[in-house]
Design an enzyme around this catalytic site. Sequence first.
Site, PDB file in Angstrom:
ATOM      1  N   LYS A   1     -13.917  -1.972 -12.992  1.00 55.54           N
ATOM      2  CA  LYS A   1     -14.456  -2.904 -11.916  1.00 55.54           C
ATOM      3  C   LYS A   1     -15.188  -3.949 -12.661  1.00 55.54           C
ATOM      4  O   LYS A   1     -15.225  -5.132 -12.521  1.00 55.54           O
ATOM      5  CB  LYS A   1     -15.564  -2.366 -10.921  1.00 55.54           C
TER       6      LYS A   1
ATOM      7  N   ASP B   1       3.760   2.571  -4.484  1.00 54.00           N
ATOM      8  CA  ASP B   1       2.865   3.359  -5.042  1.00 54.00           C
ATOM      9  C   ASP B   1       2.243   2.457  -6.435  1.00 54.00           C
ATOM     10  O   ASP B   1       2.996   2.116  -7.383  1.00 54.00           O
ATOM     11  CB  ASP B   1       3.180   4.610  -5.948  1.00 54.00           C
TER      12      ASP B   1
ATOM     13  N   ASN C   1      -7.249  -5.888  -4.065  1.00 58.65           N
ATOM     14  CA  ASN C   1      -8.291  -5.058  -3.400  1.00 58.65           C
ATOM     15  C   ASN C   1      -7.949  -3.554  -3.823  1.00 58.65           C
ATOM     16  O   ASN C   1      -8.712  -2.734  -3.660  1.00 58.65           O
ATOM     17  CB  ASN C   1      -7.926  -5.220  -1.915  1.00 58.65           C
TER      18      ASN C   1
ATOM     19  N   TYR D   1     -14.500   3.989 -13.239  1.00 62.82           N
ATOM     20  CA  TYR D   1     -14.562   3.254 -12.058  1.00 62.82           C
ATOM     21  C   TYR D   1     -15.353   1.825 -12.528  1.00 62.82           C
ATOM     22  O   TYR D   1     -14.999   0.912 -12.449  1.00 62.82           O
ATOM     23  CB  TYR D   1     -15.221   3.750 -10.702  1.00 62.82           C
TER      24      TYR D   1
ATOM     25  N   ASP E   1       0.854  -1.066  -0.070  1.00 63.84           N
ATOM     26  CA  ASP E   1      -0.127   0.102  -0.007  1.00 63.84           C
ATOM     27  C   ASP E   1       0.952   1.114   0.133  1.00 63.84           C
ATOM     28  O   ASP E   1       1.987   1.277   0.265  1.00 63.84           O
ATOM     29  CB  ASP E   1      -0.869   0.073   1.316  1.00 63.84           C
TER      30      ASP E   1
END
Length: 225
Positions: free
Chosen positions: A136, A42, A68, A132, A26
């Site tokens: 997804k 990153d 995730n 988005y 992360d």
Amino acid sequence: TGGGAGIGAAAAARCWADGYAPIIIDRNVDAVPAEFVAILADLSSVEDTARALELALAGGPVTRLVNNVGIVVPADAASQTLAEFDLAVQLNLRCAFQCMQALLPGMKDAGFGRIVNMSSRAALGKDLRTAYSATKAGLLGMTRVWALELGQFGITANAIGPGPIRTELFDKANPPDAPRTQKIIQSVPVKRVGTPDDVAHAVAYMLDERSGFVTGQALYVCGGM
């Protein structure tokens, strides 16, 4: 990936409780528990992602992967910029693909693997979510292809599609007492927003060794929306 806060942190905590040894990648690892391996990176950068994956695999193969990390870049279709779209592709889609490829040799050698891709209910369509929703939905497509190609090696690939989940970012964008927030809650059949633990429970099921006959699926954790 993206396990420093929110859904990712809840999933990592559940993994620890289930006896796994979480490795978090992360851009912010300040809140990662000391017992976890934390790698600062990153993930929007191909090079930095590769460096982080090399570190993650330094101790040996990793046979469970939770893709995730993600970003929401809200804008209407006419206003969404190419830079925003590209950023969403890098974090929400390319990173998952890159992580899978890095871990795949170890999974094949082990004859076992579990891949969980964090999609979204927005993959089915949501206003102000062109970049988005597209990325997804792309995760759902990759999930199905991986399930078809990798099942012969004992590797499953599944996706989870969260609905509205009460994270710090959600509360910041949707104050609990705001009319818009109440409208969101009333739109959910179970009349509440979800918690990160709701999603973590679904992740745990997909990662379990006993879930080997479940692959190529999308499980919507959305309160019935």
